[in-house]
Design a protein around this motif. Sequence first.
Motif, PDB file in Angstrom:
ATOM      1  N   ARG A 186       3.114   5.366 -14.581  1.00  0.00           N
ATOM      2  CA  ARG A 186       2.917   6.775 -14.896  1.00  0.00           C
ATOM      3  C   ARG A 186       4.172   7.631 -14.769  1.00  0.00           C
ATOM      4  O   ARG A 186       4.262   8.695 -15.385  1.00  0.00           O
ATOM      5  N   LEU A 187       5.147   7.180 -13.945  1.00  0.00           N
ATOM      6  CA  LEU A 187       6.338   7.988 -13.672  1.00  0.00           C
ATOM      7  C   LEU A 187       7.596   7.216 -14.052  1.00  0.00           C
ATOM      8  O   LEU A 187       7.897   6.168 -13.468  1.00  0.00           O
ATOM      9  N   PRO A 188       8.379   7.708 -14.997  1.00  0.00           N
ATOM     10  CA  PRO A 188       9.583   6.990 -15.434  1.00  0.00           C
ATOM     11  C   PRO A 188      10.612   6.763 -14.326  1.00  0.00           C
ATOM     12  O   PRO A 188      11.365   5.779 -14.384  1.00  0.00           O
ATOM     13  N   HIS A 189      10.679   7.656 -13.328  1.00  0.00           N
ATOM     14  CA  HIS A 189      11.707   7.504 -12.298  1.00  0.00           C
ATOM     15  C   HIS A 189      11.297   6.547 -11.178  1.00  0.00           C
ATOM     16  O   HIS A 189      12.092   6.278 -10.273  1.00  0.00           O
ATOM     17  N   VAL A 190      10.074   6.015 -11.231  1.00  0.00           N
ATOM     18  CA  VAL A 190       9.620   5.067 -10.214  1.00  0.00           C
ATOM     19  C   VAL A 190       9.665   3.652 -10.794  1.00  0.00           C
ATOM     20  O   VAL A 190       8.970   3.353 -11.769  1.00  0.00           O
ATOM     21  N   ALA A 191      10.492   2.794 -10.187  1.00  0.00           N
ATOM     22  CA  ALA A 191      10.658   1.426 -10.692  1.00  0.00           C
ATOM     23  C   ALA A 191       9.536   0.511 -10.198  1.00  0.00           C
ATOM     24  O   ALA A 191       8.861  -0.149 -10.988  1.00  0.00           O
ATOM     25  N   THR A 192       9.354   0.437  -8.874  1.00  0.00           N
ATOM     26  CA  THR A 192       8.308  -0.413  -8.293  1.00  0.00           C
ATOM     27  C   THR A 192       7.691   0.298  -7.097  1.00  0.00           C
ATOM     28  O   THR A 192       8.323   1.162  -6.473  1.00  0.00           O
ATOM     29  N   VAL A 193       6.458  -0.097  -6.759  1.00  0.00           N
ATOM     30  CA  VAL A 193       5.726   0.498  -5.650  1.00  0.00           C
ATOM     31  C   VAL A 193       5.012  -0.592  -4.874  1.00  0.00           C
ATOM     32  O   VAL A 193       4.489  -1.545  -5.455  1.00  0.00           O
ATOM     33  N   ARG A 194       5.012  -0.424  -3.533  1.00  0.00           N
ATOM     34  CA  ARG A 194       4.194  -1.269  -2.659  1.00  0.00           C
ATOM     35  C   ARG A 194       3.307  -0.303  -1.877  1.00  0.00           C
ATOM     36  O   ARG A 194       3.778   0.416  -0.994  1.00  0.00           O
ATOM     37  N   PHE A 195       2.027  -0.286  -2.250  1.00  0.00           N
ATOM     38  CA  PHE A 195       1.097   0.739  -1.771  1.00  0.00           C
ATOM     39  C   PHE A 195      -0.086   0.084  -1.078  1.00  0.00           C
ATOM     40  O   PHE A 195      -0.627  -0.919  -1.550  1.00  0.00           O
ATOM     41  N   SER A 196      -0.493   0.645   0.067  1.00  0.00           N
ATOM     42  CA  SER A 196      -1.679   0.131   0.752  1.00  0.00           C
ATOM     43  C   SER A 196      -2.422   1.298   1.407  1.00  0.00           C
ATOM     44  O   SER A 196      -1.827   2.320   1.757  1.00  0.00           O
ATOM     45  N   GLU A 197      -3.730   1.131   1.570  1.00  0.00           N
ATOM     46  CA  GLU A 197      -4.584   2.134   2.206  1.00  0.00           C
ATOM     47  C   GLU A 197      -5.699   1.393   2.943  1.00  0.00           C
ATOM     48  O   GLU A 197      -6.847   1.376   2.505  1.00  0.00           O
ATOM     49  N   ASP A 198      -5.335   0.757   4.065  1.00  0.00           N
ATOM     50  CA  ASP A 198      -6.312  -0.025   4.824  1.00  0.00           C
ATOM     51  C   ASP A 198      -7.358   0.872   5.478  1.00  0.00           C
ATOM     52  O   ASP A 198      -8.517   0.494   5.624  1.00  0.00           O
ATOM     53  N   THR A 199      -6.938   2.063   5.894  1.00  0.00           N
ATOM     54  CA  THR A 199      -7.851   3.073   6.438  1.00  0.00           C
ATOM     55  C   THR A 199      -7.957   4.199   5.423  1.00  0.00           C
ATOM     56  O   THR A 199      -6.928   4.719   4.979  1.00  0.00           O
ATOM     57  N   PRO A 200      -9.173   4.579   4.981  1.00  0.00           N
ATOM     58  CA  PRO A 200      -9.298   5.636   3.972  1.00  0.00           C
ATOM     59  C   PRO A 200      -8.524   6.895   4.361  1.00  0.00           C
ATOM     60  O   PRO A 200      -8.673   7.427   5.455  1.00  0.00           O
ATOM     61  N   GLY A 201      -7.664   7.333   3.444  1.00  0.00           N
ATOM     62  CA  GLY A 201      -6.883   8.539   3.665  1.00  0.00           C
ATOM     63  C   GLY A 201      -5.570   8.341   4.380  1.00  0.00           C
ATOM     64  O   GLY A 201      -4.754   9.264   4.440  1.00  0.00           O
ATOM     65  N   LEU A 202      -5.317   7.143   4.924  1.00  0.00           N
ATOM     66  CA  LEU A 202      -4.059   6.852   5.615  1.00  0.00           C
ATOM     67  C   LEU A 202      -3.326   5.776   4.821  1.00  0.00           C
ATOM     68  O   LEU A 202      -3.769   4.635   4.748  1.00  0.00           O
TER      69      LEU A 202
END
Length: 315
Positions: A186-202
Amino acid sequence: MTTREVEHTIEISAPAGTIYTLLADVGHWPRIFPPTIYADREETGPDEERIRIWATANGAAKNWMSRRFLYPAERRIRFRQEVSTPPVAEMGGTWIIEELGAGGSRVRLLHDYRAIGDDPDDLAWIDRAVDTNSTTELASLKENVERAHAADRDELTFSFSDEVRIEGTAKDAFDFINEAGQWPERLPHVATVRFSEDTPGLQSLEMDTRAKDGSTHTTKSYRVAFAPHRIAYKQVTLPALMTLHTGIWTFEEDGDGGAVTATSQHTVTLNTDNIARVLGEQATVADARAYVQGALSANSSATLGHAKDYAERMA
């Protein structure tokens, strides 16, 4: 049941009253304590308040609810976790600020705690977390309080915001920022992302961002999401020119719900040790401020622009 009691201390070249005031306002904590991601008051009353804290412990993000009792005349703050996060069964303690004379103070941080099921391995884990966080917090408190008396404090720490008006809903704009795992698409300036949300909202968000010159740099943040109006974050892996970067994305609807003001607010402290290396020997603090604000503002404005396009398509 085994209850551990520990104490950590540090001496600070600042008046006790100044230190107490800083500790009493939890809104300052993400800026002065490295482990603290975000802190929010849930209830307040005369010399008593209920707060929720999000912080790292041994490299893991945790959150808990505490009740605090403030004694300004004695310069003491007593706290007790109401809802602890495993493996902690119970935890409390006291901040004590003592005047030493000649403008100096001693800060004592006391903890008492026990582990769920009295498990020795869990108790050892809590021992390490309390020792690491207490040592780090006191050292950071000393640095930040003493820096506050420096002549250049207003130049080194500063805040700014970018905003955009969206003809859509807060939920859709919030969703775009909240769904950071989809940012590379979605964002041209973002190459890669490592995203996690083990606890909702955190959330944990590590990403590689492209600069205008084509280079990439890696940052890691912890984020606390309050759907659909607010996402607070703190960077824990920082670019070379910063020692602090906290921020809040906010989404405020008009009274009729037909439009949203989306804002990206930043607070930054410059790392003066790296200015010459990054910007050249002739660069000044003002140059570093302009460079950092320009880079952050460019990225947040671009992100807000794409959030606007997304939310208006969804409307």
